[in-house]
Design an enzyme around this catalytic site. Structure first.
Site, PDB file in Angstrom:
ATOM      1  N   GLU A 131      20.631  54.080  23.020  1.00 47.08           N
ATOM      2  CA  GLU A 131      21.853  54.751  23.466  1.00 47.08           C
ATOM      3  C   GLU A 131      22.165  56.052  22.751  1.00 47.08           C
ATOM      4  O   GLU A 131      22.856  56.910  23.293  1.00 47.08           O
ATOM      5  CB  GLU A 131      23.039  53.781  23.330  1.00 47.08           C
ATOM      6  CG  GLU A 131      22.916  52.614  24.287  1.00 47.08           C
ATOM      7  CD  GLU A 131      23.868  51.486  23.957  1.00 47.08           C
ATOM      8  OE1 GLU A 131      24.882  51.358  24.651  1.00 47.08           O
ATOM      9  OE2 GLU A 131      23.593  50.736  23.004  1.00 47.08           O
ATOM     10  N   LYS A 154       5.934  56.765  21.216  1.00 47.40           N
ATOM     11  CA  LYS A 154       5.906  57.101  22.631  1.00 47.40           C
ATOM     12  C   LYS A 154       7.091  56.454  23.372  1.00 47.40           C
ATOM     13  O   LYS A 154       7.825  57.132  24.091  1.00 47.40           O
ATOM     14  CB  LYS A 154       4.594  56.597  23.216  1.00 47.40           C
ATOM     15  CG  LYS A 154       4.150  57.289  24.452  1.00 47.40           C
ATOM     16  CD  LYS A 154       2.708  56.912  24.758  1.00 47.40           C
ATOM     17  CE  LYS A 154       2.289  57.507  26.073  1.00 47.40           C
ATOM     18  NZ  LYS A 154       0.894  57.183  26.388  1.00 47.40           N
ATOM     19  N   THR A 155       7.259  55.144  23.178  1.00 48.03           N
ATOM     20  CA  THR A 155       8.349  54.481  23.906  1.00 48.03           C
ATOM     21  C   THR A 155       9.708  54.897  23.341  1.00 48.03           C
ATOM     22  O   THR A 155      10.681  55.009  24.089  1.00 48.03           O
ATOM     23  CB  THR A 155       8.191  52.951  23.862  1.00 48.03           C
ATOM     24  OG1 THR A 155       8.117  52.521  22.505  1.00 48.03           O
ATOM     25  CG2 THR A 155       6.940  52.510  24.601  1.00 48.03           C
TER      26      THR A 155
END
Lengths: 331, 745
Positions: B712, B641-642
């Site tokens: 990133e 999820k994160t």
């Protein structure tokens, strides 16, 4: 923000007396533009007269089929009004194309009429701006001009009028009702906003002591088939690069009725009368739509940063009229 | 609870690592209980506001503060004429590593950029401080300034390399190979400056108690803020406490120490009051650097089968801040026979640039991946096929092994899921009413950095576990994922683990940067848990006595061998201890040694394949992204999820880069013209389609827990995927960002 006195009159007469006796007073509606400008130090009223308690928030039917809209009707309420949606869909669409839901819930019709330009140099106290400080010069002329106007501009100011609602009002021949201790006036929308000329600080025909009380929409059958098309740099919550409010009636392949106004390109909400004239009585086809748009944009004065707006406006006008014509065909 | 009962009720343990768990900080944020840097109240708290210079370079010849001082509630107006002096930034000091700029604020009359703070107003209320700040009048002696990137670009000089990155690379003679290549492209790209626009504007609350300093600061580098403040204010580090339990987004913009932090501390020192300096959005634009603008050239030569014979990638960016690795992805993505990479910089008198999500790769992959797409058009070849024909087996420049590389798998899966084969390869051939439809792909690539992380893990007599590490909760789920790791390592329920983060009194955590915070901390959490288990095993009596750690399982709240064992509570009770604690200390010496060792053996990189569908209005050129799929290789996923949230957030940021964002710097003055969120167009919800994120979830065999990094890689490649889809929809190659409609009319 400069400190200021705040009053909230209970009736219109008290509001008018207050503004007549307080030089440097400003009316506060939804505050969605005035408060921003006060935060930036652009507007510096000594007194803020909160008019949101006044009974100017009704939308009433007029005997001829028009509507009278109270100055304090919120943008979101007006956009949802079934009469507006049925008789003047371009106005409902224009309102919904503006700002964000939160802002529309606050913004009023009267305030929207008085919305000031979003020119970044106007907002920035460190920049030169004739509108903010008459005679100071204009940093926008050779600055970033993507958002700036190409019609009705002057050497003093190229700021675009930011309102969506007013573009629809211009197309619909709305009339602005104003009142002061001196009496009532009715100002046609075309005369309400002023072109910058050498005095860009003067933006409207409203006197400092006058309060907008209502906007009248005349009965206008052609407006029942109308739309508002807004073109911008993101899908929502951005000012128009170009917007088009258009109504079209086609009879036997020819244009029998048309209303056209432009946003994002004009120093004021721009009624495209040259285009309307070119269209009326002519063929309702793509070539005619483009020719009419080009006739309107022939008067454009562009800078490198906004030169694309003539082509964009032409394309958007043609596309909007094409869609209206197709709608008419369909039904 | 006896061991036998524990064994009897044991059900199959589900590992916590890998589960899509809700974040532990969620309820506090949803209810507003979470306190950010500007939410801390102190007795006598005063409020500060900045006065910004309005010239790019020069000297302040006069500062009229009289009107400001006359505003009711103003306590003081600090200027270079009356402010206490901070110590200068030292040349060689770890604390200097996070300097946002070298300017010694309020110590001299020098102005180095438009927006530099030249005065600070301290008042009883924020409104009084801001109003008074607007009344300060400065006069200047102006000096010539270089502020126009386009005009200065021809003066670019080679960028200095650093220990981790070199700014140039060659393999063979790429320019010669390019000249004779049967098929080639040679394109120039332009990317504008961007700003981070974290939802929380930078804020600091500073309190001096004698010579002891407490600072609540929105930062991505607690330990470095402390080092930097110690250096600037001449106070020992141990007397400074920096707290940042919640940070409202950073994206690199809160990695360095900028003027707001320093001037809040300075104002508190000067006035003897607790001071809060919550920057306005405008002040963030004027005092915190953003992403450098770039110009880039990418030239590719290929044989008729699409095999690259030459790859040339050169760049010009701004100097200052951290050296931007614009060409780094070009080192690792394609097996070109010859390569020529150069990075150049120009100096500008503007607020120094700083790291912004995937510095280097975010803009570098735009150029590289656009050029590869254009080459596919020249070759009349599917752009995925072209990439696969040039997918290297080993790192192209160094010949080192990739620690992990699954780009083939990512593209294969993406092709299926996205319906890539339904794409009509001809430009402008797909249409839906007024919309021209286009589909594009691009490769994502980012090399994570593993920073030092010190950690303690404590086991209490009641079985409660506390993991302590100065991590930064910048919105990524930092505590959530370390809790999952510790729970699994110790074999305890998730609920019994608490993770303490965001405080310089905790063991020093990694910087929240380089996509490295989670993996860096995880390595130390693993080591600390291992240490703790050894200590517990040593304390455990029968039936575990004498067992080797490798023969023992941590599960069900204790240590077990076969059917027998002891709960942690039993072990501690038996040993008469109320807790056991293990500490792992990690530092920059370890970091350098580890980086060098790892770097000699492998090339680490997170990667992915972006699939984008756009719709372009045939009349107006408006671009709307209608579908997105990203398939990523980020190593093991701790929390689906994160992780997906970070990857999706990166993609949204990339959409902004692609279509609407740019910081407008007036080339006449060096002043940021759109210093507000109404004029700087980040994507709104209506601009963002449903974004499908898929992680291959295959552990990297060379890293602790198999982690690479997710922060990133998501943003890299996104602008190119959009540009490539627009190329497919319209036939037009837009090589300067953002892709606004005027470029398509």
């Amino acid at each position: 923000m400069k400190p200021f006195a705040y009053v909230k009159p209970a009736d219109v007469e008290a509001a008018l007396r207050a503004v007549a006796t307080e030089p440097g007073a400003k009316f506060l509606g939804g505050g969605t533009n005035l408060v921003d400008l006060m935060r930036e130090g652009v507007e510096r009223p000594d007194t803020v007269i909160d008019v949101t308690g006044l009974p100017l928030d009704a939308v009433d039917d007029l005997p001829d089929g028009g509507l009278r809209i109270g100055a304090l009707v919120r943008n979101s309420v007006l956009a949802a009004d079934p009469r507006i949606r049925a008789r003047y869909p371009m106005l409902s669409q224009a309102l919904l194309a503006g700002a964000s839901p939160q802002l529309r819930n606050m913004a009023t019709v009267g305030g929207n009429l008085l919305q000031r330009t979003r020119c970044a140099y106007f907002y920035d106290a460190a920049a030169a701006c004739n509108k903010r400080e008459p005679g100071a010069g204009c940093d926008a002329l050779d600055g970033f001009t993507r958002g700036h106007a190409v019609l009705g501009v002057s050497g003093s100011c190229i700021a675009a009028h930011p309102s969506d609602m007013c573009v629809a009002l211009a197309a619909l021949d709305a009339v602005v009702e104003v009142r002061s201790v001196r009496g009532d006036r009715r100002i046609p929308i075309g005369e309400f906003h002023l072109l910058p000329g050498d005095t860009p600080q003067n933006e409207t025909a409203l006197a400092p002591d006058e309060l907008i009380t209502a906007v009248e929409l005349p009965a206008l059958p052609v407006a029942a088939r109308s739309r508002y098309r807004k073109v911008r740099d993101r899908a929502s919550y951005a000012f128009a690069l170009v917007s088009v409010a258009a109504a079209l009636e086609v009879r036997d392949g020819a244009v029998a009725g048309v209303r056209l106004a432009l946003g994002g390109v004009g120093a004021k909400p721009w009624r495209a009368r040259a285009a309307e004239e070119a269209l009326l009585g002519g063929a309702a086809d793509e070539a005619a739509f483009r020719r009419a748009a080009e006739a309107e944009l022939a008067a454009a004065t562009v800078r490198p940063g906004n030169a694309f707006k003539t082509a964009l406006a032409t394309a958007t006008i043609a596309a909007t009229l094409r869609e209206l014509a197709r709608e008419e065909d369909a039904g | 609870m006896s061991t036998d009962v524990a064994e009897a009720v044991r059900t199959e343990t589900v590992p916590n690592v890998g589960r899509p768990l809700d974040r532990v900080d969620g309820p506090a944020k949803a209810t507003g209980e979470a306190k950010y840097a500007a939410d801390h109240d102190y007795p006598g708290l005063a409020h500060a506001a900045l006065v910004h210079a309005t010239v790019a370079r020069g000297r302040v010849t006069a500062l009229d503060t009289e009107a400001a001082r006359a505003v009711r509630g103003v306590i003081d107006v600090l200027t270079h004429e009356n402010a206490p002096r901070m110590r200068p930034v030292k040349r060689f000091s770890l604390g200097s590593f996070v300097k946002g700029s070298s300017v010694n604020y309020l110590a001299t009359d020098e102005v180095h950029w438009d927006g530099q703070p030249i005065a600070v107003v301290v008042a009883e209320t924020p409104a009084a401080a801001r109003h008074a700040a607007s009344l300060v009048r400065a006069t200047y002696e102006e000096l010539p300034a270089a502020v126009d990137f386009a005009a200065e670009e021809p003066k670019a000089v080679p960028q200095k390399g650093n220990a981790m990155f070199s700014s140039a690379a060659d393999k063979g003679d790429a320019n010669a190979a390019l000249a004779v290549a049967p098929v080639s492209v040679d394109l120039r790209f332009v990317t504008p400056p961007y700003n981070h626009n974290a939802i929380e504007p930078h804020a600091t609350t500073a309190v001096w108690n004698g010579n002891r300093l407490t600072v609540h600061d929105g930062t991505q580098s607690i330990a470095f803020v402390r080092k930097h403040l110690a250096m600037r204010f001449g106070v020992p580090e141990r007397d400074i406490r920096v707290l940042a339990p919640y940070v409202g987004g950073g994206f690199g913009g809160k990695g360095m120490v900028w003027a707001g932090t320093l001037l809040a501390v300075l104002a508190a020192r000067a006035t003897g009051r607790a001071v809060r300096l919550a920057l306005t959005r405008e002040s963030v634009y004027r005092t915190v650097g953003g992403r450098t603008p770039t110009t880039q050239r990418v030239a590719l030569g290929a044989d008729r089968d699409g095999r690259l014979t030459a790859l040339v990638h050169t760049s010009v960016a701004r100097s200052g801040g951290m050296p931007e690795q614009v060409t780094s992805a070009s080192r690792h993505l394609y097996a070109a026979e010859t390569v020529h990479l150069r990075q150049n910089v120009v100096h500008l008198d503007l607020v120094p640039p700083t790291a912004m999500r995937a510095p280097g790769e975010a803009v570098g992959t735009f150029a590289l991946e656009s050029a590869v797409d254009e080459l596919a058009w020249r070759l009349d070849m599917d752009p995925i096929e072209l990439r696969m024909r040039n997918e290297p087996e080993r790192d192209p420049l160094t010949g080192k092994a990739f620690s992990h590389r699954m780009l083939r798998e990512a593209y294969a899966l993406g092709t299926e899921r996205f319906g890539w084969r339904e794409r009509d390869p001809r430009a402008g051939a797909m249409r839906d009413g007024r919309w021209l439809v286009g589909m594009g792909v691009a490769t994502a690539y980012h090399q994570p950095i593993r920073f030092p992380a010190s950690v303690t893990v404590r086991m209490g007599a009641d079985g409660a576990v506390v993991v302590r590490c100065g991590l930064h909760e910048i919105g990524v789920g930092a505590a959530t994922v370390q809790r999952q790791i510790a729970a699994d390592q110790l074999g305890v329920p998730l609920e019994s683990v608490r993770v303490e983060v965001g405080d310089s009194d905790l063991p020093a955590g990694p910087i929240a940067a380089g996509s490295g915070q989670t993996a860096s901390a995880a390595a130390s959490v693993l080591a600390a848990c291992d240490k703790l288990k050894r200590q517990l095993l040593a304390l455990a009596g029968p039936p575990l006595r004498g067992r080797a750690i490798g023969d023992v399982q941590a599960r069900d709240g204790g240590l077990f061998h076969g059917g027998g064992g002891r709960t942690y509570a039993e072990i501690l009770a038996g040993a008469g201890r109320d807790h056991v604690e293990a500490a792992v200390k990690d530092g920059w010496v370890n970091f350098l040694a580890r980086s060098a060792r790892d770097g000699r053996r492998w090339v680490h990189g997170a990667s992915g394949a972006h699939f984008c569908e756009v719709r372009v209005d045939a009349d107006t050129g408006e671009v709307r992204v209608s579908r997105w799929l990203g398939v990523f290789d980020v190593g093991r996923v701790i929390n689906a999820k994160t992780a997906a949230g970070q990857l999706r957030g990166g993609i949204v940021m990339g959409l902004g880069m692609a279509l609407s964002e740019q910081t407008l710097v007036d080339p006449r003055t060096g002043r940021v013209v759109n210093a507000s969120l109404s004029e700087y167009h980040v994507p709104v919800h209506a601009d963002v389609p449903r974004i499908d994120v898929h992680c291959l979830d295959d552990p990297d065999p060379t890293t602790p827990l198999g982690l690479l990094g997710v922060g990133e890689v998501g943003v890299t490649g996104v602008p190119a995927a959009v540009a490539n889809a627009v190329r497919h929809a319209t036939g037009k190659r837009v090589a300067d960002l953002p892709i606004t409609l005027d470029k398509l009319l």
